[in-house]
Design a protein around this motif. Structure first.
Motif, PDB file in Angstrom:
ATOM      1  N   THR A  44      27.404  30.646  45.807  1.00  0.00           N
ATOM      2  CA  THR A  44      28.548  31.488  46.155  1.00  0.00           C
ATOM      3  C   THR A  44      29.453  31.531  44.918  1.00  0.00           C
ATOM      4  OG1 THR A  44      29.647  29.553  47.123  1.00  0.00           O
ATOM      5  CG2 THR A  44      28.477  31.021  48.620  1.00  0.00           C
ATOM      6  N   PRO A  45      29.077  32.335  43.928  1.00  0.00           N
ATOM      7  CA  PRO A  45      29.744  32.289  42.619  1.00  0.00           C
ATOM      8  C   PRO A  45      31.150  32.859  42.655  1.00  0.00           C
ATOM      9  CG  PRO A  45      28.178  34.084  42.695  1.00  0.00           C
ATOM     10  CD  PRO A  45      27.992  33.316  43.971  1.00  0.00           C
ATOM     11  N   LEU A  46      31.941  32.449  41.672  1.00  0.00           N
ATOM     12  CA  LEU A  46      33.301  32.956  41.546  1.00  0.00           C
ATOM     13  C   LEU A  46      33.333  34.349  40.940  1.00  0.00           C
ATOM     14  CD1 LEU A  46      35.294  29.810  40.396  1.00  0.00           C
ATOM     15  CD2 LEU A  46      35.806  31.230  42.372  1.00  0.00           C
ATOM     16  N   ASN A  47      32.335  34.680  40.116  1.00  0.00           N
ATOM     17  CA  ASN A  47      32.294  36.021  39.536  1.00  0.00           C
ATOM     18  C   ASN A  47      30.858  36.506  39.469  1.00  0.00           C
ATOM     19  OD1 ASN A  47      31.226  35.522  36.638  1.00  0.00           O
ATOM     20  ND2 ASN A  47      32.919  34.070  36.771  1.00  0.00           N
ATOM     21  N   ARG A  48      30.699  37.765  39.097  1.00  0.00           N
ATOM     22  CA  ARG A  48      29.396  38.424  39.181  1.00  0.00           C
ATOM     23  C   ARG A  48      28.468  38.061  38.025  1.00  0.00           C
ATOM     24  NH1 ARG A  48      26.409  40.470  42.571  1.00  0.00           N
ATOM     25  NH2 ARG A  48      26.105  42.554  41.732  1.00  0.00           N
ATOM     26  N   PHE A  82      37.261  37.224  38.803  1.00  0.00           N
ATOM     27  CA  PHE A  82      36.896  36.635  40.095  1.00  0.00           C
ATOM     28  C   PHE A  82      36.427  37.802  40.965  1.00  0.00           C
ATOM     29  CE2 PHE A  82      40.198  33.954  38.273  1.00  0.00           C
ATOM     30  CZ  PHE A  82      39.637  32.685  38.364  1.00  0.00           C
ATOM     31  N   ASN A  83      35.347  38.447  40.527  1.00  0.00           N
ATOM     32  CA  ASN A  83      34.992  39.746  41.083  1.00  0.00           C
ATOM     33  C   ASN A  83      33.735  39.739  41.948  1.00  0.00           C
ATOM     34  OD1 ASN A  83      33.307  39.256  38.906  1.00  0.00           O
ATOM     35  ND2 ASN A  83      33.325  41.350  38.152  1.00  0.00           N
ATOM     36  N   SER A  84      33.451  38.616  42.605  1.00  0.00           N
ATOM     37  CA  SER A  84      32.378  38.635  43.599  1.00  0.00           C
ATOM     38  C   SER A  84      32.758  39.575  44.737  1.00  0.00           C
ATOM     39  CB  SER A  84      32.130  37.229  44.141  1.00  0.00           C
ATOM     40  OG  SER A  84      31.461  36.435  43.180  1.00  0.00           O
ATOM     41  N   HIS A  85      31.742  40.120  45.383  1.00  0.00           N
ATOM     42  CA  HIS A  85      32.003  41.065  46.473  1.00  0.00           C
ATOM     43  C   HIS A  85      32.702  40.404  47.650  1.00  0.00           C
ATOM     44  CE1 HIS A  85      28.397  43.536  44.826  1.00  0.00           C
ATOM     45  NE2 HIS A  85      29.526  43.967  44.326  1.00  0.00           N
ATOM     46  N   TRP A 110      44.057  39.078  36.915  1.00  0.00           N
ATOM     47  CA  TRP A 110      42.789  38.708  37.538  1.00  0.00           C
ATOM     48  C   TRP A 110      42.029  39.960  37.938  1.00  0.00           C
ATOM     49  CZ3 TRP A 110      46.799  36.345  41.143  1.00  0.00           C
ATOM     50  CH2 TRP A 110      47.436  35.260  40.520  1.00  0.00           C
ATOM     51  N   ILE A 111      40.729  39.966  37.633  1.00  0.00           N
ATOM     52  CA  ILE A 111      39.863  41.085  38.000  1.00  0.00           C
ATOM     53  C   ILE A 111      39.198  40.737  39.325  1.00  0.00           C
ATOM     54  CG2 ILE A 111      37.891  42.483  37.289  1.00  0.00           C
ATOM     55  CD1 ILE A 111      38.548  41.743  34.387  1.00  0.00           C
TER      56      ILE A 111
END
Length: 311
Positions: A44-48, A82-85, A110-111
């Motif tokens: 469950t990553p913090l970003n893509r 921090f752009n995970s869906h 923050w993105i």
């Protein structure tokens, strides 16, 4: 008309001075603390960018403090991805605590892509500068109107959108900042609809060779997007700079976290030279290309724009 600025992907802390010297006004990078990995792993990553072994992430608050000081010294802005869906329900309180810590050290841009995370930040009155990720898929004024209610400060347009469609969105909310992809990683997919992993163990789907076939492809051809040292070979939007400027786009994204720093440094320098030409002709813009050679991998090809307008 406001000056256009460059935001470039930062894969390693020590590369910030090189990107700033090349002409970047902002860098964006990922942050994955060890405590997150110990509790949740990388599923469950913090970003893509789920990559951990290739130097794509900052992993300590100490390095973030150093990044803040370096950015101040070089006069560049910093945005953290921090752009995970989406995230797990139990992770939102931990994320809010993380953002409060970031505010304390002066990192407030923050993105983000997950509207639920934005709602949590809004409910807790955590007031950073939210850049709506291209992974959120803002393709229309209606989508933009939804995210405006979640306190976004900048909209990063997704891939697969035309300058004309950007202009239609911008006209409805001119007070926001807007950003568009301009160099590298012109993925075949739209990030909002891509469920591929970008990790150490697996090749992402966009880099698996395949063949295009169908009515729009009378002659089936092999295709794959891979990192390359050739300028613009994985995506270039220099020829569309005048259209993007007229549309109201003010930030131009040079993608490439994890690519060789020499490539990204070169790309930023070339883009800076192109911007110095203003609303130049296509011939003048192409004159800044290394070797004068166009890759033909256009982010915003004219025929694509015409097809979209005829739908």
């Amino acid at each position: 008309m406001a000056e256009m600025k460059i935001t470039a992907g930062l894969g390693a802390l020590e590369n910030l001075p090189r990107l700033a010297a090349a002409g970047a006004d902002e860098v964006f990078c990922g942050y994955v603390p060890i405590s997150w990995l110990e509790k949740y792993g990388n599923f469950t990553p913090l970003n893509r960018r789920e990559v951990l072994l290739q130097g794509l992430q900052i992993d300590s608050m100490g390095d973030l403090r150093l990044l803040r000081r370096m950015a101040d010294d070089w006069g560049v802005e910093v945005a953290l991805t921090f752009n995970s869906h989406y995230y797990l329900p139990e992770q939102y309180p931990a994320l809010c605590a993380l953002f409060e810590e970031l505010l304390q050290i002066g990192l407030r841009s923050w993105i983000l892509a997950d509207p639920c995370l934005m709602l949590h930040l809004k409910a807790r009155d955590i007031c950073g500068s939210i850049h709506l990720s291209g992974e959120a898929g803002c393709f229309s004024p209606e989508t933009l109107a939804f995210f405006r209610r979640l306190n976004i400060a900048r909209c990063i347009f997704p891939r697969k959108i035309t300058p004309e469609e950007m202009a239609a969105c911008i006209a409805t909310a001119p007070e926001l900042e807007y950003e568009a992809f301009v160099l590298n990683e012109n993925c075949h997919f739209s990030g909002a609809h891509c469920l591929s992993l970008h990790c150490d163990e697996l090749e992402p789907l966009c880099r698996v060779p395949y063949r295009c076939a169908g009515p729009d492809f009378p002659h089936a051809s092999a295709a794959s997007v891979r990192p390359t040292e050739d300028f613009g070979a994985s995506g270039c939007g220099l020829c569309a700079l005048p259209q993007l400027r007229r549309a109201g786009v003010r930030w131009l994204k040079v993608v490439g976290r994890g690519s060789h720093i020499e490539w990204i440094e070169r790309d930023v320098r070339v883009l800076r030279r192109a911007l110095s030409l203003g609303d130049a002709s296509l011939e003048a813009l192409r004159s800044v290309l290394p070797g004068g050679q166009c890759s033909g991998r256009c982010y915003y090809p004219t025929e694509f724009r015409q097809r979209r307008q005829n739908l």
